[in-house]
Motif scaffolding. Structure first.
Motif, PDB file in Angstrom:
ATOM      1  N   GLY A   1      -8.775  35.398   4.731  1.00  0.00           N
ATOM      2  CA  GLY A   1      -7.466  35.872   5.166  1.00  0.00           C
ATOM      3  C   GLY A   1      -6.451  34.759   5.193  1.00  0.00           C
ATOM      4  O   GLY A   1      -5.308  34.922   4.759  1.00  0.00           O
ATOM      5  N   ARG A   2      -6.846  33.598   5.685  1.00  0.00           N
ATOM      6  CA  ARG A   2      -5.937  32.465   5.743  1.00  0.00           C
ATOM      7  C   ARG A   2      -5.599  31.987   4.323  1.00  0.00           C
ATOM      8  O   ARG A   2      -4.461  31.648   4.032  1.00  0.00           O
ATOM      9  CB  ARG A   2      -6.571  31.336   6.559  1.00  0.00           C
ATOM     10  N   ALA A   3      -6.584  31.952   3.449  1.00  0.00           N
ATOM     11  CA  ALA A   3      -6.339  31.541   2.070  1.00  0.00           C
ATOM     12  C   ALA A   3      -5.353  32.490   1.384  1.00  0.00           C
ATOM     13  O   ALA A   3      -4.487  32.050   0.617  1.00  0.00           O
ATOM     14  CB  ALA A   3      -7.650  31.490   1.292  1.00  0.00           C
ATOM     15  N   MET A   4      -5.462  33.786   1.672  1.00  0.00           N
ATOM     16  CA  MET A   4      -4.535  34.748   1.082  1.00  0.00           C
ATOM     17  C   MET A   4      -3.121  34.538   1.593  1.00  0.00           C
ATOM     18  O   MET A   4      -2.140  34.703   0.851  1.00  0.00           O
ATOM     19  CB  MET A   4      -4.993  36.181   1.380  1.00  0.00           C
ATOM     20  N   ASP A   5      -2.982  34.150   2.856  1.00  0.00           N
ATOM     21  CA  ASP A   5      -1.650  33.881   3.385  1.00  0.00           C
ATOM     22  C   ASP A   5      -1.037  32.650   2.720  1.00  0.00           C
ATOM     23  O   ASP A   5       0.173  32.629   2.458  1.00  0.00           O
ATOM     24  CB  ASP A   5      -1.709  33.700   4.903  1.00  0.00           C
ATOM     25  N   VAL A   6      -1.845  31.648   2.451  1.00  0.00           N
ATOM     26  CA  VAL A   6      -1.355  30.480   1.716  1.00  0.00           C
ATOM     27  C   VAL A   6      -0.886  30.906   0.326  1.00  0.00           C
ATOM     28  O   VAL A   6       0.181  30.496  -0.138  1.00  0.00           O
ATOM     29  CB  VAL A   6      -2.447  29.391   1.612  1.00  0.00           C
ATOM     30  N   LEU A   7      -1.675  31.749  -0.339  1.00  0.00           N
ATOM     31  CA  LEU A   7      -1.306  32.223  -1.675  1.00  0.00           C
ATOM     32  C   LEU A   7      -0.026  33.042  -1.630  1.00  0.00           C
ATOM     33  O   LEU A   7       0.868  32.872  -2.478  1.00  0.00           O
ATOM     34  CB  LEU A   7      -2.451  33.057  -2.255  1.00  0.00           C
ATOM     35  N   ARG A   8       0.087  33.923  -0.637  1.00  0.00           N
ATOM     36  CA  ARG A   8       1.275  34.780  -0.554  1.00  0.00           C
ATOM     37  C   ARG A   8       2.541  33.975  -0.310  1.00  0.00           C
ATOM     38  O   ARG A   8       3.582  34.230  -0.917  1.00  0.00           O
ATOM     39  CB  ARG A   8       1.092  35.801   0.573  1.00  0.00           C
ATOM     40  N   VAL A   9       2.458  32.994   0.569  1.00  0.00           N
ATOM     41  CA  VAL A   9       3.660  32.229   0.890  1.00  0.00           C
ATOM     42  C   VAL A   9       4.011  31.273  -0.246  1.00  0.00           C
ATOM     43  O   VAL A   9       5.188  31.016  -0.525  1.00  0.00           O
ATOM     44  CB  VAL A   9       3.478  31.469   2.230  1.00  0.00           C
ATOM     45  N   ALA A  10       3.005  30.741  -0.939  1.00  0.00           N
ATOM     46  CA  ALA A  10       3.271  29.797  -2.024  1.00  0.00           C
ATOM     47  C   ALA A  10       3.758  30.503  -3.286  1.00  0.00           C
ATOM     48  O   ALA A  10       4.406  29.869  -4.133  1.00  0.00           O
ATOM     49  CB  ALA A  10       2.009  28.996  -2.339  1.00  0.00           C
ATOM     50  N   SER A  11       3.488  31.792  -3.423  1.00  0.00           N
ATOM     51  CA  SER A  11       3.849  32.511  -4.645  1.00  0.00           C
ATOM     52  C   SER A  11       5.353  32.528  -4.883  1.00  0.00           C
ATOM     53  O   SER A  11       5.819  32.322  -6.006  1.00  0.00           O
ATOM     54  CB  SER A  11       3.303  33.941  -4.597  1.00  0.00           C
ATOM     55  N   GLY A  12       6.134  32.771  -3.830  1.00  0.00           N
ATOM     56  CA  GLY A  12       7.586  32.773  -3.985  1.00  0.00           C
ATOM     57  C   GLY A  12       8.118  31.386  -4.277  1.00  0.00           C
ATOM     58  O   GLY A  12       9.109  31.221  -4.994  1.00  0.00           O
ATOM     59  N   ASN A  13       7.473  30.393  -3.708  1.00  0.00           N
ATOM     60  CA  ASN A  13       7.851  29.004  -3.979  1.00  0.00           C
ATOM     61  C   ASN A  13       7.672  28.688  -5.461  1.00  0.00           C
ATOM     62  O   ASN A  13       8.425  27.907  -6.043  1.00  0.00           O
ATOM     63  CB  ASN A  13       6.973  28.084  -3.125  1.00  0.00           C
ATOM     64  N   PHE A  14       6.674  29.318  -6.075  1.00  0.00           N
ATOM     65  CA  PHE A  14       6.427  29.160  -7.511  1.00  0.00           C
ATOM     66  C   PHE A  14       7.640  29.617  -8.318  1.00  0.00           C
ATOM     67  O   PHE A  14       8.117  28.899  -9.214  1.00  0.00           O
ATOM     68  CB  PHE A  14       5.192  29.969  -7.909  1.00  0.00           C
ATOM     69  N   ILE A  15       8.175  30.804  -8.032  1.00  0.00           N
ATOM     70  CA  ILE A  15       9.254  31.349  -8.859  1.00  0.00           C
ATOM     71  C   ILE A  15      10.534  30.547  -8.676  1.00  0.00           C
ATOM     72  O   ILE A  15      11.319  30.369  -9.615  1.00  0.00           O
ATOM     73  CB  ILE A  15       9.505  32.844  -8.566  1.00  0.00           C
ATOM     74  N   GLU A  16      10.754  30.019  -7.474  1.00  0.00           N
ATOM     75  CA  GLU A  16      11.935  29.188  -7.248  1.00  0.00           C
ATOM     76  C   GLU A  16      11.902  27.954  -8.142  1.00  0.00           C
ATOM     77  O   GLU A  16      12.869  27.616  -8.818  1.00  0.00           O
ATOM     78  CB  GLU A  16      12.005  28.778  -5.773  1.00  0.00           C
ATOM     79  N   MET A  17      10.746  27.280  -8.177  1.00  0.00           N
ATOM     80  CA  MET A  17      10.646  26.072  -8.982  1.00  0.00           C
ATOM     81  C   MET A  17      10.557  26.397 -10.468  1.00  0.00           C
ATOM     82  O   MET A  17      11.075  25.657 -11.308  1.00  0.00           O
ATOM     83  CB  MET A  17       9.434  25.251  -8.540  1.00  0.00           C
ATOM     84  N   TYR A  18       9.916  27.507 -10.809  1.00  0.00           N
ATOM     85  CA  TYR A  18       9.815  27.915 -12.212  1.00  0.00           C
ATOM     86  C   TYR A  18      11.198  28.060 -12.831  1.00  0.00           C
ATOM     87  O   TYR A  18      11.469  27.569 -13.935  1.00  0.00           O
ATOM     88  CB  TYR A  18       9.059  29.238 -12.304  1.00  0.00           C
ATOM     89  N   ASP A  19      12.102  28.697 -12.119  1.00  0.00           N
ATOM     90  CA  ASP A  19      13.446  28.912 -12.632  1.00  0.00           C
ATOM     91  C   ASP A  19      14.180  27.589 -12.806  1.00  0.00           C
ATOM     92  O   ASP A  19      14.876  27.362 -13.806  1.00  0.00           O
ATOM     93  CB  ASP A  19      14.217  29.825 -11.672  1.00  0.00           C
ATOM     94  N   PHE A  20      14.020  26.681 -11.829  1.00  0.00           N
ATOM     95  CA  PHE A  20      14.666  25.372 -11.940  1.00  0.00           C
ATOM     96  C   PHE A  20      14.116  24.599 -13.136  1.00  0.00           C
ATOM     97  O   PHE A  20      14.853  23.915 -13.843  1.00  0.00           O
ATOM     98  CB  PHE A  20      14.444  24.575 -10.647  1.00  0.00           C
ATOM     99  N   MET A  21      12.811  24.697 -13.362  1.00  0.00           N
ATOM    100  CA  MET A  21      12.209  23.961 -14.469  1.00  0.00           C
ATOM    101  C   MET A  21      12.683  24.510 -15.815  1.00  0.00           C
ATOM    102  O   MET A  21      12.974  23.742 -16.740  1.00  0.00           O
ATOM    103  CB  MET A  21      10.677  24.052 -14.382  1.00  0.00           C
ATOM    104  N   VAL A  22      12.750  25.809 -15.937  1.00  0.00           N
ATOM    105  CA  VAL A  22      13.199  26.404 -17.197  1.00  0.00           C
ATOM    106  C   VAL A  22      14.617  25.941 -17.516  1.00  0.00           C
ATOM    107  O   VAL A  22      14.930  25.583 -18.659  1.00  0.00           O
ATOM    108  CB  VAL A  22      13.127  27.947 -17.117  1.00  0.00           C
ATOM    109  N   PHE A  23      15.481  25.937 -16.502  1.00  0.00           N
ATOM    110  CA  PHE A  23      16.855  25.480 -16.719  1.00  0.00           C
ATOM    111  C   PHE A  23      16.857  24.018 -17.171  1.00  0.00           C
ATOM    112  O   PHE A  23      17.586  23.637 -18.087  1.00  0.00           O
ATOM    113  CB  PHE A  23      17.666  25.639 -15.431  1.00  0.00           C
TER     114      PHE A  23
END
Length: 430
Positions: free
Chosen positions: A19-41
């Motif tokens: 359960g704790r590992a899933m919460d880490v995954l859930r919270v980090a997932s949005g952080n992924f898209i934020e940085m992904y967009d910056f990297m693409v730019f």
């Protein structure tokens, strides 16, 4: 969004590991898209510049695109205060959903805005608006994620848990770089410059619904849910003003992270072009840097739990001061793919080791009453400077003709962060 403790399931130290590992995954997932967009730019800055900022020279167009890349960071401090206060009042879960929603609008705006040739001056204005919105949301995203991970971490493992905030960003670095490699192999240079750069942005838009689904099931942290009072915006502003020395010290520490990160990731493809190295090789090196960061971050985060944050902070800033310019000068003297890879991997080890200790240390020095706001403001103020790194170093190279100037910029910033790390020890709650 309701803010009572019963609005979402809470986390405790007795929660099962899955359960704790899933919460880490859930919270980090949005952080992924934020940085992904910056990297693409950052990776496709030249193509985006041609589409939205036509100019008389290739360098002039590139500088306009890099300035637009950087200007989004100027909105981060405002987002840190407004959205950080929202999070400190309504909860970590609520804040993380809001920042994801705003990031989604920003990436869609840039992905689907027609070029300058189609709609004229409206094109760069829409892109600028998208970047400002992304910066506003990102101002609180990193703080929300870091504070949440610190609050759910088991005793003695805070450094390891918080390191996954940055680790998720490295996944985005690798993913964006590999998409760039694939596009470079399957499309012509003209196709890529004309419309192919929109493909990775479109892919980011397709991922967003999944990220919303994951964050909807995020559990509130026990530490926040147990609070009997929730600070208002006025109270949070008062806390931040009283703790302004802590926030400014944190900002100075974060400078080393933001400058080194954007130098070795978003700027690498552009820097490789200035060195006249193959574009595909530059993107592969960037992917390698992301993988290197991903390995170092959790390892050094765990080490900081054992030996403390300060030894790592001091060692990494001193190494940057001593080696950044010599490494860049060695590369610039006779550029090659091998040399670029070695220099980037060395700087990656310094960045990731430093960042693993710095991020968790920042959660330990900002005021607890305004944890998300304090962290986000310190981080965002630093990023408002560090985010302009691609523009700054390109301008320095243009002005001096010295391809090693990125090393000068990093050395100066590392000296500031070294002083801040030494000073910050008086504020630590660890």
């Amino acid at each position: 969004m309701p803010n009572n403790p019963g609005s979402a399931a809470t986390m405790s130290d007795s929660a099962p590991r899955p359960g704790r590992a899933m919460d880490v995954l859930r919270v980090a997932s949005g952080n992924f898209i934020e940085m992904y967009d910056f990297m693409v730019f950052g990776y496709f800055a030249a193509a985006i510049g041609s589409a939205y900022f036509p100019g008389s020279s290739e360098l002039g167009t590139l500088l306009k695109a890099l300035a637009t890349f950087g200007v989004g960071f100027l909105m981060r401090p405002l987002g840190a205060i407004v959205l950080g206060a929202y999070t400190d009042h309504h909860g970590r879960r609520a804040g993380l959903i809001v920042t994801l929603a705003l990031m989604s609008v920003g990436i869609a705006t840039i992905a689907f805005t027609p070029g300058y040739a189609a709609i004229g001056i409206a094109a760069p204005l829409f892109v600028l608006l998208g970047r400002l919105l992304q910066g506003f949301s990102a101002g609180a995203e990193l703080g929300n994620v870091s504070v949440y991970l610190a609050e759910i971490a088991p005793p003695g493992k805070k450094g390891f848990y918080v390191s996954w905030q940055s680790a998720s960003q490295q996944v985005a670095v690798v993913f964006a770089a590999m998409i760039g490699v694939v596009l470079g192999m399957t499309m012509s240079v003209d196709q890529l410059a004309d419309w192919g750069w929109r493909i990775p942005l479109g892919l980011g838009c397709l991922i967003i619904p999944l990220l919303f689904l994951m964050r909807r099931h995020l559990r509130e942290s026990d530490l926040f849910a147990a609070r009997t009072t929730r600070p208002t915006m006025r109270q949070i502003m008062r806390h931040l003003w009283v703790a302004r020395a802590r926030v400014l010290t944190g900002m100075a520490m974060v400078l080393m992270t933001t400058v080194s990160f954007y130098m070795i990731t978003a700027y690498t493809p552009t820097f490789g072009k200035l060195l006249h190295l193959p574009e595909r090789a530059n993107l592969l090196i960037t992917a390698g840097v992301g993988l290197s960061n991903l390995i170092w971050l959790p390892l050094m985060g765990a080490l900081s739990d054992r030996i403390g944050r300060t030894p790592i902070l001091l060692a990494c800033t001193i190494l940057a001061i001593l080696t950044a310019y010599p490494a860049m000068a060695w590369l610039a003297a006779s550029p090659s793919v091998t040399k670029l890879l070695l220099v980037e991997l060395w700087l990656s080890a310094i960045y990731a080791s430093y960042n693993s200790a710095m991020v968790v240390h920042l959660t330990e020095i900002v005021p607890e009453e305004a944890g998300a706001s304090g962290f986000s403001l310190a981080y965002s103020l630093a990023t408002a400077i560090g985010g302009f790194t691609p523009f700054v170093v390109t301008a320095l190279i243009s002005a001096t003709g010295n391809l090693a100037m990125p090393g000068v910029w990093l050395t100066a910033i590392a000296a500031i962060s070294l002083a801040a790390a030494l000073y910050s020890r008086r504020y630590s709650r660890a």
